[in-house]
Design an enzyme around this catalytic site. Structure first.
Site, PDB file in Angstrom:
ATOM      1  N   LYS A 112      -8.183  -1.427   5.997  1.00  0.00           N
ATOM      2  CA  LYS A 112      -8.510  -1.818   4.617  1.00  0.00           C
ATOM      3  C   LYS A 112      -7.562  -2.913   4.133  1.00  0.00           C
ATOM      4  O   LYS A 112      -7.961  -3.832   3.431  1.00  0.00           O
ATOM      5  CB  LYS A 112      -8.456  -0.590   3.707  1.00  0.00           C
ATOM      6  CG  LYS A 112      -9.674   0.296   3.914  1.00  0.00           C
ATOM      7  CD  LYS A 112      -9.572   1.609   3.205  1.00  0.00           C
ATOM      8  CE  LYS A 112      -8.658   2.565   3.919  1.00  0.00           C
ATOM      9  NZ  LYS A 112      -8.756   3.956   3.592  1.00  0.00           N
ATOM     10  N   ARG A 125     -14.442  12.551   9.470  1.00  0.00           N
ATOM     11  CA  ARG A 125     -13.142  13.202   9.754  1.00  0.00           C
ATOM     12  C   ARG A 125     -12.884  14.342   8.783  1.00  0.00           C
ATOM     13  O   ARG A 125     -12.357  15.396   9.140  1.00  0.00           O
ATOM     14  CB  ARG A 125     -12.009  12.166   9.661  1.00  0.00           C
ATOM     15  CG  ARG A 125     -11.986  11.199  10.842  1.00  0.00           C
ATOM     16  CD  ARG A 125     -11.104   9.993  10.542  1.00  0.00           C
ATOM     17  NE  ARG A 125      -9.751  10.370  10.252  1.00  0.00           N
ATOM     18  CZ  ARG A 125      -8.903   9.630   9.525  1.00  0.00           C
ATOM     19  NH1 ARG A 125      -9.273   8.462   9.036  1.00  0.00           N
ATOM     20  NH2 ARG A 125      -7.679  10.050   9.318  1.00  0.00           N
ATOM     21  N   ASP A 168     -14.765   2.456   8.027  1.00  0.00           N
ATOM     22  CA  ASP A 168     -13.737   3.430   7.646  1.00  0.00           C
ATOM     23  C   ASP A 168     -14.322   4.493   6.723  1.00  0.00           C
ATOM     24  O   ASP A 168     -14.022   5.672   6.867  1.00  0.00           O
ATOM     25  CB  ASP A 168     -12.546   2.732   6.973  1.00  0.00           C
ATOM     26  CG  ASP A 168     -11.532   3.757   6.509  1.00  0.00           C
ATOM     27  OD1 ASP A 168     -10.977   4.459   7.380  1.00  0.00           O
ATOM     28  OD2 ASP A 168     -11.327   3.913   5.286  1.00  0.00           O
ATOM     29  N   HIS A 190       0.847  -1.193   0.000  1.00  0.00           N
ATOM     30  CA  HIS A 190       0.000   0.000   0.000  1.00  0.00           C
ATOM     31  C   HIS A 190       0.879   1.239   0.000  1.00  0.00           C
ATOM     32  O   HIS A 190       1.906   1.291   0.669  1.00  0.00           O
ATOM     33  CB  HIS A 190      -0.887   0.016   1.262  1.00  0.00           C
ATOM     34  CG  HIS A 190      -1.720   1.251   1.364  1.00  0.00           C
ATOM     35  ND1 HIS A 190      -2.873   1.418   0.630  1.00  0.00           N
ATOM     36  CD2 HIS A 190      -1.541   2.397   2.068  1.00  0.00           C
ATOM     37  CE1 HIS A 190      -3.386   2.605   0.899  1.00  0.00           C
ATOM     38  NE2 HIS A 190      -2.594   3.224   1.770  1.00  0.00           N
ATOM     39  N   SER A 232      -7.138   3.558   9.822  1.00  0.00           N
ATOM     40  CA  SER A 232      -7.894   3.635   8.567  1.00  0.00           C
ATOM     41  C   SER A 232      -7.171   2.833   7.468  1.00  0.00           C
ATOM     42  O   SER A 232      -7.763   1.989   6.800  1.00  0.00           O
ATOM     43  CB  SER A 232      -8.023   5.110   8.176  1.00  0.00           C
ATOM     44  OG  SER A 232      -8.399   5.258   6.843  1.00  0.00           O
TER      45      SER A 232
HETATM   46  N1  URA Z   1      -5.470   7.254   3.665  1.00  0.00           N
HETATM   47  C1  URA Z   1      -6.423   6.489   4.239  1.00  0.00           C
HETATM   48  O1  URA Z   1      -6.836   5.475   3.700  1.00  0.00           O
HETATM   49  N2  URA Z   1      -6.908   6.896   5.445  1.00  0.00           N
HETATM   50  C2  URA Z   1      -6.477   8.006   6.074  1.00  0.00           C
HETATM   51  O2  URA Z   1      -6.959   8.295   7.147  1.00  0.00           O
HETATM   52  C3  URA Z   1      -5.499   8.787   5.450  1.00  0.00           C
HETATM   53  C4  URA Z   1      -4.998   8.364   4.239  1.00  0.00           C
END
Ligand code: URA
Length: 441
Positions: free
Chosen positions: A187, A168, A161, A82, A183
């Site tokens: 994922k 947020r 999320d 990622h 977050s």
């Molecule tokens: N990328 C994400 O997936 N989540 C965040 O909170 C910030 C960047």
């Protein structure tokens, strides 16, 4: 359990238990906890932080809010990668084939992008016939057959999320370290890999502006990985300019192919070898990241990586002629140079601004409904450290929309910071965080 008490506990800086965090997330998903209560909780986290145990419990609660992909049908240790976001980031298209050629199963689920350029799935639309809508069974069978498959994200992964991120975004709580870490990791964990390699960007174009902040974020994510049994390594990399030269879908695919042919830009090649070496090491195909790197260098040099891309394209119904003749990719009818207005050296290239210019030319989506122009984008012809003379071409714009050329030209010109003092090209790999060590180079 009342949301009020949990907000108060966090506001007073106390540690929440696993049960309390689960109740809060489950309550938020069921509607028992309201947006205003969750907003207050997020702000309390912003100011008081979270312990590693709380961060990992929050991550697990977010993972459990949706589907968890079961990749157990794939033989071998599956390693996911990622990146915390980058303009011109086409690493998946290079790394995937390299790492798969080293024997590590790459089961890559990617998205379509909202923003500067498309996501990996949009980019792959540039190759005629390439099918990214695979069923779960096809996806798993493809990885078992040739060690790699790239499919569009299906299923409802980490829905908490999505809901938390939207909140947020409007309550000034995005840039909280435990919230970003949970977050991102939620994922990745829901996507089912056994281990994870992260590319954490630092610099003007990144979430984390300094190396120290990027190291702290990396430490939090590596720790979550350890606590939930998914070994994680994070490489800290520079983001003071776009990665490689191409920003735009078909141009990025062409650059990725060139990279696998051994003709890629130095920064892209270096990043792929570095991230790949950690993937191959975590995938148990080498005794150390150094040994893994030598293996990947050989795979790159002798064309096995390119061959793996060819297999991937063929296996997913794409036209393999696009690999040998990338000129077949979609082409824009307007190709216009951007000229330097000053003499000097390129000190910085505002990545964000280049991304917005690429989007203006048609390369990205402003809304979910926007159509991407696969041929649109920008090729940078100068990078940090290069000498420029007024009138030199610093970038080339590609578009089918003549009306956008003037605006994009101005954005690109402003993105280039040119100064009189000589600047060295920046160090790309700035640090490494694993479960055993933290290194800043
Ligand atoms: N990328 C994400 O997936 N989540 C965040 O909170 C910030 C960047």
């Amino acid at each position: 359990m009342r949301a009020y008490d949990l907000i108060l506990k966090k506001r007073n800086g106390q540690e929440l238990t696993k049960f309390e965090i689960e109740s809060l997330i489950n309550g938020y998903m069921s509607g028992n906890v309201t947006d205003y209560q969750m907003a207050a909780f997020l702000m309390a986290v912003f100011f008081k932080g979270m312990t590693p145990a709380e961060t990992s419990e929050l991550t697990t609660a977010i993972v459990n809010s949706g589907e968890i992909v079961d990749l157990s049908g794939i033989t071998g240790r599956k390693i996911d990668k990622h990146s915390t976001g980058g303009v011109g980031d086409k690493t998946t298209l290079v790394l995937g084939p390299l790492v798969a050629a080293a024997g590590v199963p790459v089961a890559k689920m990617s998205g379509r992008g909202l923003g500067h350029t498309g996501g990996t799935i949009d980019k792959l639309d540039s190759i005629k016939g390439f099918n990214t809508s695979l069923s779960k069974e096809e996806f798993i069978a493809n990885v078992n057959k040739i060690k790699i498959a790239i499919g569009g994200q299906t299923g409802n992964l980490a829905p908490a999320d999505k809901k938390l991120y939207a909140l947020r975004d409007v309550t000034a709580t995005v840039d909280s370290l435990p919230l970003i870490a949970s977050s991102i990791m939620s994922k990745k964990i829901a996507a089912g890999a056994d281990a994870i390699v992260l590319d954490v960007k630092a610099g003007s174009g990144a979430f984390m502006k300094t190396v120290n902040d990027a190291v702290e974020l990396a430490k939090a994510m590596v720790q979550i990985g350890s606590l939930v049994g998914r070994e994680t390594a994070a490489v800290i990399t520079d983001m003071d300019q776009p990665l490689g030269n191409a920003v735009g879908n078909s141009m990025e695919v062409t650059e990725a192919i060139n990279c696998l042919k051994g003709n890629g830009p130095d920064d892209l090649t270096e990043l792929c070898l570095t991230l790949g070496s950690h993937m191959v090491f975590l995938g148990d195909k080498a005794g150390s990241p150094e040994e893994a790197r030598s293996l990947l260098e050989k795979i790159l040099q002798d064309g096995q990586g390119l061959e793996k891309l060819r297999q991937l394209v063929e296996n997913q119904g794409g036209d393999v002629r696009f690999i040998d003749e990338p000129e077949l990719m979609p082409k824009a009818d307007q190709i216009v140079d951007v000229k330097a207005s000053d003499n000097g050296y390129v000190k910085r290239i505002e990545a964000e601004q280049i991304g917005l210019a690429a989007m203006t030319l048609g390369a990205g989506r402003e809304t979910k409904e926007s159509e991407i122009d696969l041929s649109a984008g920008i090729v940078l012809t100068k990078k940090i450290g290069d000498k420029v003379t007024a009138g030199d071409t610093i970038a080339v714009m590609h578009t089918n929309n003549r009306e956008k050329i003037a605006a994009a030209n101005q954005m690109i010109t402003e993105a280039f910071v040119i100064t009189q003092e000589k600047t060295d090209s920046p160090k790309l790999i700035l640090g490494l965080v694993t479960k055993d060590k933290v290194e800043v180079f």
